[in-house]
Design an enzyme around this catalytic site. Structure first.
Site, short mmCIF file in Angstrom:
data_model
loop_
_atom_site.label_atom_id
_atom_site.label_comp_id
_atom_site.label_asym_id
_atom_site.label_seq_id
_atom_site.Cartn_x
_atom_site.Cartn_y
_atom_site.Cartn_z
CE LYS A 239 26.75 -26.14 37.99
NZ LYS A 239 28.10 -26.24 37.24
CE LYS B 53 35.80 -29.14 40.96
NZ LYS B 53 35.23 -28.01 41.88
CG ASP C 119 37.99 -25.95 40.76
OD1 ASP C 119 37.00 -25.84 41.46
OD2 ASP C 119 39.26 -26.27 40.99
CB THR D 65 33.38 -18.96 45.00
OG1 THR D 65 32.93 -19.44 43.90
CG2 THR D 65 34.17 -20.00 45.91
CG ASN E 41 36.86 -15.44 39.89
OD1 ASN E 41 37.11 -14.53 39.46
ND2 ASN E 41 35.63 -16.30 39.66
CB SER F 191 26.67 -22.73 39.09
OG SER F 191 28.24 -22.70 38.74
N1 GLU Z 1 34.56 -25.11 41.04
C1 GLU Z 1 33.54 -24.43 41.90
C2 GLU Z 1 33.27 -25.24 43.11
O1 GLU Z 1 34.30 -25.98 43.78
C3 GLU Z 1 32.18 -24.22 41.32
C4 GLU Z 1 31.48 -25.45 40.65
C5 GLU Z 1 30.28 -24.94 39.74
O2 GLU Z 1 29.94 -23.78 39.68
O3 GLU Z 1 29.69 -25.89 39.29
O4 GLU Z 1 32.32 -25.42 43.74
#
Ligand code: GLU
Length: 462
Positions: free
Chosen positions: A106, A142, A182, A226, A257, A394
């Site tokens: 994830k 990622k 992201d 976030t 965001n 998420s």
């Molecule tokens: N990109 C975000 C992070 O750095 C969210 C990742 C997600 O929701 O899976 O945690």
């Protein structure tokens, strides 16, 4: 063991021949040449794990650290696409499936010209521990691409997303790997990616991506999560020192965001947010940033913060190319990108009387800056704890998708508040348990690592 001793211990004993942490780090350097951000992220975690290994020799025996530093799978692929003039472009796509110990891989996708293997690996590595801290069943991963969405038309972004997903879809699945957004990947990109996944697989598999539109499987509150989470974490840090955000001056960097909703929540809690920024400069708005105006400008045509300053008028000032951290404040929230807050910035913030710094972005504070803040006794919330609210919601989106349900905003916000409190408290008590009271870096790294390590031991050598 003090934090300075923890940080310097590996180097000192390595010189005497064989500190295991130093050996593991040397191996990471050798096996991943040139991946500086990945090295930085690994070093930062290893530096704090000495006391855990000392208490638990079974972890060293099972080579848990060596295994956790090696991604389970690395996917690198070609993404060809055509622009509106019919010209052919070739980008590189990445997905690092780092750890499936606690749940499906994830983590988000980043589309930015700076993206390379080292950056995706640093983000994936951080994600393992961040996701573990949420207490929800999600592993770490990622991905992304060096594609630059700036100045691209919707049709170009759609063609790029379709090509990206045409390759990546075979690696995804609601029980396997679940990307999200992201930097450079928001609702528009998630929509195009989901559409292509659905078309190729002939499955409306809602849980395969998060950050979807609210009308088609997205969670209310994911957009805000976030930034809101980062501020809620900051409030908890301040509360544990007998104070709070009410009446405080706050500097927020960024205008994406994370920054937008950090500004919104900080102001809801009574703070005045003085700034926002983008890659061209920052805005100083002493009356407090008008977040509704900023949202409008960002939404209409992906505007810049200079447009905000112009629209806002009055005393609001745009500082082109300036260093945002030169603005004195009581709370600083770096919400833009990695390594944006340097040692000099940190020293300046301390001189200006900063009480708390929390990372809304991933690794925005350089190691030397983190050291300066911790040594000055500033409450410092590392990203894996402070920005975990996004991925936590998420996971709540996945939960809603799995039960074919759709929650009200207030319900998600309540869950988010509980989760951020839980993360704060587990970092706090873990730091105390390991003899570093008040040190959220030690607390977050150990509290994120231990559940992963325990589950790895239980699951055998895989
Ligand atoms: N990109 C975000 C992070 O750095 C969210 C990742 C997600 O929701 O899976 O945690």
């Amino acid at each position: 063991m003090t934090e300075t001793e923890t940080a310097s211990a590996p180097r000192a004993t390595a010189a005497r021949g064989g500190d295991p942490l130093e050996r593991i780090y040397a191996d990471v350097l050798r096996r991943n040449p040139g991946e500086t951000e990945f090295h930085q992220a690994v070093r930062e975690v290893l530096e704090t794990l000495g006391p855990v290994l000392a208490r638990r020799p079974e972890l060293a025996e099972a080579r848990i650290l060596e295994r956790v530093c090696e991604p389970e799978r690395q996917i690198v692929f070609r993404v060809p696409w055509t622009d509106d003039a019919g010209r052919v472009h070739v980008n590189r796509g990445f997905r690092i499936e780092f750890s499936s110990t606690l749940g499906p891989y994830k983590g988000g996708l980043r589309f930015h010209p700076s993206v390379n293997l080292g950056i995706v690996k640093f983000l994936g590595f951080e994600q393992i521990f961040k996701n573990a801290l949420t207490g929800l069943p999600i592993g770490g991963g990622k991905g992304g691409s060096d594609f630059d969405p700036k100045n691209r038309s919707d049709a170009e972004v759609m063609r790029f997303c379709q090509s990206f997903m045409t390759e990546l879809h075979r690696s995804l699945g609601e029980y396997t790997d679940v990307p999200a957004g992201d930097i450079g990947v928001g609702a528009r990109e998630i929509g195009y990616l989901f559409g292509q996944y659905k078309r190729i697989t002939n499955r409306h598999e809602s849980g395969v991506l998060t950050g979807k539109g609210v009308g088609w499987g997205g969670a209310r509150g994911r957009t805000e999560a976030t930034g809101y989470g980062c501020v809620l974490f900051t409030e908890e840090m301040l509360r544990s020192r007998g104070t709070g955000l009410d009446g405080r001056s706050v500097v927020v960097s960024g205008s994406g965001n994370v920054a937008l909703y950090a500004i919104e929540k900080a102001q809801q809690l009574g703070a005045t947010v003085l700034t926002c920024s983008d890659s061209d400069g920052y805005v100083l708005d002493r009356k407090g940033v008008d977040v509704e105006l900023l949202k409008e400008i960002k939404e209409a045509g992906r505007g810049r913060v200079s447009d905000y300053a112009e629209a806002r008028g009055g005393d609001c000032r745009y500082v082109p190319g300036g260093r945002i951290w030169e603005v004195p404040c009581e709370v600083a929230l770096p919400c833009a990108t990695q390594n944006e807050l340097t040692e000099d910035d940190a020293v300046g913030l301390v001189r200006g009387g900063v009480l708390a710094v929390a990372e809304g972005a991933n690794m925005p504070t350089t190691p030397a800056a983190v050291r300066a803040l911790r040594e000055a006794g500033v409450a410092f919330g590392p990203g894996k704890a402070a920005n975990a609210g996004g991925v936590a919601v998420s996971a709540l989106e996945m939960q809603q998708n799995a039960s074919r349900d759709s929650w009200e905003f207030a319900h998600t916000e309540e869950r988010l508040t509980g989760i951020m409190r839980h993360i704060h408290d587990s970092c706090h008590t873990t730091a105390e348990r390991y003899g570093s009271p008040g040190d959220y870096v030690v607390g977050a790294n150990i509290a994120g690592f231990e559940p992963v390590a325990d589950a790895m031991l239980a699951q055998g050598l895989v």
